[in-house]
Design an enzyme around this catalytic site. Structure first.
Site, short mmCIF file in Angstrom:
data_model
loop_
_atom_site.label_atom_id
_atom_site.label_comp_id
_atom_site.label_asym_id
_atom_site.label_seq_id
_atom_site.Cartn_x
_atom_site.Cartn_y
_atom_site.Cartn_z
N GLU A 1 75.49 81.23 31.09
CA GLU A 1 74.78 81.52 29.85
C GLU A 1 75.77 82.04 28.83
O GLU A 1 76.55 82.95 29.11
CB GLU A 1 73.67 82.54 30.10
N ALA B 1 54.10 80.64 24.78
CA ALA B 1 52.82 80.43 25.47
C ALA B 1 53.08 79.77 26.81
O ALA B 1 54.00 78.96 26.95
CB ALA B 1 51.89 79.56 24.63
N ARG C 1 58.99 85.84 24.02
CA ARG C 1 59.89 84.97 24.78
C ARG C 1 60.86 85.78 25.62
O ARG C 1 61.14 85.44 26.77
CB ARG C 1 60.65 84.05 23.82
N TYR D 1 43.63 75.00 9.35
CA TYR D 1 43.90 73.62 8.94
C TYR D 1 43.97 73.57 7.42
O TYR D 1 43.07 74.02 6.72
CB TYR D 1 42.79 72.69 9.43
N ASP E 1 64.18 71.34 26.69
CA ASP E 1 64.27 70.94 25.29
C ASP E 1 65.43 70.02 25.00
O ASP E 1 65.45 69.35 23.96
CB ASP E 1 64.39 72.19 24.39
N ALA F 1 57.20 75.48 26.58
CA ALA F 1 57.72 76.25 27.72
C ALA F 1 57.25 75.66 29.03
O ALA F 1 58.04 75.48 29.97
CB ALA F 1 57.28 77.71 27.60
#
Length: 805
Positions: free
Chosen positions: A32, A46, A107, A214, A306, A319
């Site tokens: 990382e 989510a 996150r 919307y 991703d 996710a």
């Protein structure tokens, strides 16, 4: 065997994969670039049930639940902040369907949960920025900016949207296979931008609330957690679609200006985005990349998350999609690892492993990217279709978001080396790898299989096209009456005062005169029994119109078909109804037990509505003591499609709608009502069938089956009688064929064990003993009971797992 996997990227996909490797006993190391694994990159995240099941397998789900917030209520709102339709209770529904809550949180909290779930932290190395990758027949080597190098058999790029590993993979591929990666270099685009942020909670927004607003070319959505925070997303369409090399980056100054420009957005009638932004704790403005890459691997390098499928955030699916891809990759690598020689897998085996990984995952991943893209444009009201769907379609569907999400959840990948968690086995929407996004049965295939319905339609159109009868009907109309065995029968030329309506039905009611006024017993017996049996077909169509699985299909508007059936003959209409039903209702639409469910208040109303609008006028038209009364009732009965629609609506208003509660707690509440209603109708139809058989001097075949096409030389009564026989043959024939197709679907899905011989014996016996209407009603009830109690053979349920042990 010495075998090592190098993972680059400590995000959701990377940490999930690391945990999966640890559980599988496969050596790995994770690199990382950031100094820690829980840095505050991104705002909220989510998790859907498809990702939750994998975390549950890894032992991380319960840890996440302690800090995450389940989604409690979901609201869709217009640009004024007003609800488009009643709010839905999302968490009870999601948990009832799958066994898992729909959750969201920060996150960094999810990353910390995944990090803590890994026992051996020595395999997780921060501050490792990759600066070079080399591949050979023996393995892959990664060089980091700090001077360290790492060697392994496989390199996994889990380093996000702008993946360095993907770039190195492209470079190496360009050297050996020029042009292979060129399409992917243009695959990523961005059309929308989004301001992600976290604000202090507002008093009008309860914990667990989610609101989606919307608006034209922009949209927004918020989540409220249990720590006094609101996570917000403010989207707007950019001036054009940007390609990969030109996707813009934004500064904090850009973000502030963007927030001020959209401060007028009405989150709720009493709350604007400007009110939220005043209490904002953090925010970032980004372009929303979208990508579906075609080359997921090359040589010993493979990408995940991703870096291969990037989607917009509107569905909250990113996710969980990354977690799924990590699981799919682990499954392929574990299968290869278990069957590799002592010296380790060859590069050929590795390439085959990666190809299998992409094959197992690409269809679903692509479908989820497309679904997210569609949702983004729907919520931004991109065009007239989106506008009309939101205004008219969504209120009818009621639970559009949950139904769309279930398409994503049901076919989810899981870790094949670990047992499915108990929670995942008890949902009413069991996970099924053969269903869901990307697994839908071809409508074209079903249309081709349904061609026999069109053949029946052609037969009905040909056999009932009696020009002579039409001409004589006009003559009778002009002369004002007809001669029958009862003598001269004057016509009732106008019953409804409106001229157009009166003329429409007056001309057509002549077709029924021979059945009502001839003393020919064969004609009367045929008309009474057939009309009663047709009532069962009408009832089935009414029940199907209130089934959740048939929302926004032609089956939802049976009045259209029954009305045209009164005009042209039901035999011409029923094959069309059934082929449309068959095309739009494959067995996969019943993947969740709640999709079989009917609106209980309407289900209760079907029987009284059919009795009042169809059977009472029909009985009066046949058996009223006076001729004038029978003629009047005939006019009333002719418009039964309209009366049925009206009475069904009015009677349903007497009872409250309980469909939201029934989807969670009462999946079979409608079943006793359906069984009782159909049983009453079947008993009535069977009784008249037996009466007609026992009292008729002619055989059943002579009374009910046509012997020839209607002749232009036959008397009017004989011609009409023959037309009715052909019409009923097409109606009942297409209905039995439809039931056969539905049974075929059940058998294909492993939900019915009865052999075709047994089905045929039951069907023929019911037809002969009870008549076509009763046989149809019982066959439909049989199917209904199976749908209520059985699940697809590939569904991951306790029952199916027990059978495979």
């Amino acid at each position: 065997m010495t075998f090592r996997v190098i993972i680059v990227g400590g995000g959701v996909a990377g940490l999930t994969l690391a945990s999966a490797f640890e559980k599988a006993g496969i050596d790995y190391i994770l690199l990382e670039c950031r100094p820690a694994f829980d840095v505050a990159v991104g705002a909220s995240i989510a998790l859907s049930p498809n990702g939750a099941r994998i975390l549950d397998q890894l032992g991380a789900w319960e840890k996440w639940l302690k800090i995450a917030q389940p989604l409690v209520r979901w609201g869709d709102r217009n640009s004024k902040g007003e609800l488009i339709m009643p709010r839905s209770a999302s968490t009870p529904l999601a948990k009832a369907l799958t066994g898992y809550d729909m959750t969201f949180g920060l996150r960094r909290s999810l990353l910390q949960t995944l990090y803590d779930n890994i026992e051996d932290k020595s395999m997780l190395l921060p501050k490792k920025s990759v600066i070079n990758v080399t591949c050979s027949q023996e393995g892959v080597a990664v060089q980091c900016a700090d001077g360290c190098s790492y060697e392994g058999d496989i390199l996994v790029g889990a380093d996000g949207t702008y993946s360095k590993v993907r770039e190195y993979m492209w470079r190496l591929a360009d050297r050996d296979e020029p042009g292979l990666m060129d399409p992917d270099k243009k695959a990523m685009t961005a059309e929308y931008q989004c301001l992600f942020g976290i604000s202090k909670a507002s008093g009008s927004i309860a914990i667990g609330d989610a609101d989606f607003i919307y608006d034209h070319d922009r949209s927004s959505f918020i989540f409220s957690d249990n720590c006094g925070r609101i996570c917000y997303f403010i989207l707007q369409k950019m001036d054009r679609v940007y390609e990969m090399v030109e996707i813009p980056r934004f500064s904090q100054a850009n973000a502030q200006a963007y927030a001020q420009r959209h401060a007028d957005i009405q989150i709720r009638p009493d709350l604007t985005f400007g009110n939220l932004y005043e209490h904002s704790e953090s925010s970032i403005l980004v372009a929303l990349e979208e990508a579906k890459f075609k080359q997921w691997s090359w040589g010993r390098i493979v990408c995940v998350g991703d870096s291969i499928h990037k989607m917009t955030p509107n569905l909250g699916a990113g996710a969980s999609a990354s977690i799924e891809s990590a699981a799919a990759l682990l499954n392929s690598i574990k299968a290869m690892f278990d069957h590799s020689p002592e010296e380790g897998p060859t590069e050929t085996q590795i390439r085959e492993c990666f190809a299998q990984y992409q094959k197992s995952r690409e269809v679903r991943a692509t479908a989820i990217v497309d679904a997210s893209s569609m949702t983004t444009r729907l919520q931004a009201l991109r065009g007239w279709f989106e506008f009309l769907f939101v205004r008219l379609g969504m209120p009818i569907m009621g639970s559009f978001a949950a139904d769309m999400a279930s398409e994503i959840w049901v076919g989810a990948t899981m870790l094949e080396n670990l047992a499915p968690p108990k929670a995942s086995l008890r949902g009413t929407l069991p996970f099924n790898p053969t269903q869901g996004q990307g697994q839908r049965e071809s409508k074209l295939k079903r249309a081709l299989l349904g061609l026999p319905f069109l053949a029946l339609l052609l037969v009905a159109k040909t056999a009932t096209d009696a020009k002579y009868a039409s001409a004589l009907r006009g003559y009778i109309w002009e002369s004002g009456g007809m001669t029958s065995a009862m003598g001269s029968v004057p016509l009732l030329q106008r019953f409804y005062s409106m001229k157009g309506v009166g003329d429409l039905w007056s001309l057509r009611y002549i077709n029924y005169l021979p059945d009502f006024y001839e003393t020919n017993y064969e004609s009367l017996s045929q008309a009474v029994s057939s009309s009663i049996d047709v009532g069962i077909v009408m009832s089935i169509w009414s029940f199907e119109s209130i089934r959740r699985a048939n929302a926004l299909t032609m089956a939802q508007i049976p009045t259209l078909f029954t009305f045209y059936g009164q005009m042209a003959g039901l035999g011409r209409v029923s094959p069309l109804y059934y082929i449309l039903y068959y095309i739009n209702s494959p067995i996969e639409v019943f993947k969740g037990a709640d999709m079989r469910l009917m609106h209980l208040n309407y289900a209760i109303a079907v029987l009284p509505a059919i009795i009042v609008s169809y059977y009472i006028p029909l009985s009066a038209a046949f058996f009223w003591p006076t001729v004038s009364g029978r003629k009047s009732w005939l006019f009333v009965w002719q418009m039964h499609p309209i009366w049925t629609a009206i009475t069904l609506y009015l009677f349903s208003r007497i009872f409250p709608s309980t469909v939201k509660e029934d989807r969670v707690h009462g999946l079979r509440r409608d079943l006793p009502v359906i069984k009782f209603s159909m049983t009453v109708l079947v008993i009535g139809a069977a009784g008249f069938w037996m009466w007609s058989r026992w009292t008729s001097p002619s055989s059943v075949a002579r009374v009910f089956f046509p012997t020839a096409v209607p002749s232009t030389q036959a008397p009017f009564a004989a011609c009409v009688c023959a037309i009715l026989k052909w019409d009923m043959l097409s109606t009942f024939g297409s209905t039995f064929l439809w039931l056969g197709y539905l049974i075929w679907d059940l058998k294909y899905a492993g939900m019915m064990q009865a052999t075709w011989v047994r089905v045929a014996i039951y069907g023929v016996a019911a037809f002969v003993a009870l008549g076509p209407g009763a046989a149809i009603g019982l066959g439909w009830l049989w199917r209904e009971n199976i749908l209520a109690h059985k699940r697809h053979k590939d569904a991951v349920t306790e029952e199916n797992l027990a059978q495979t042990r």
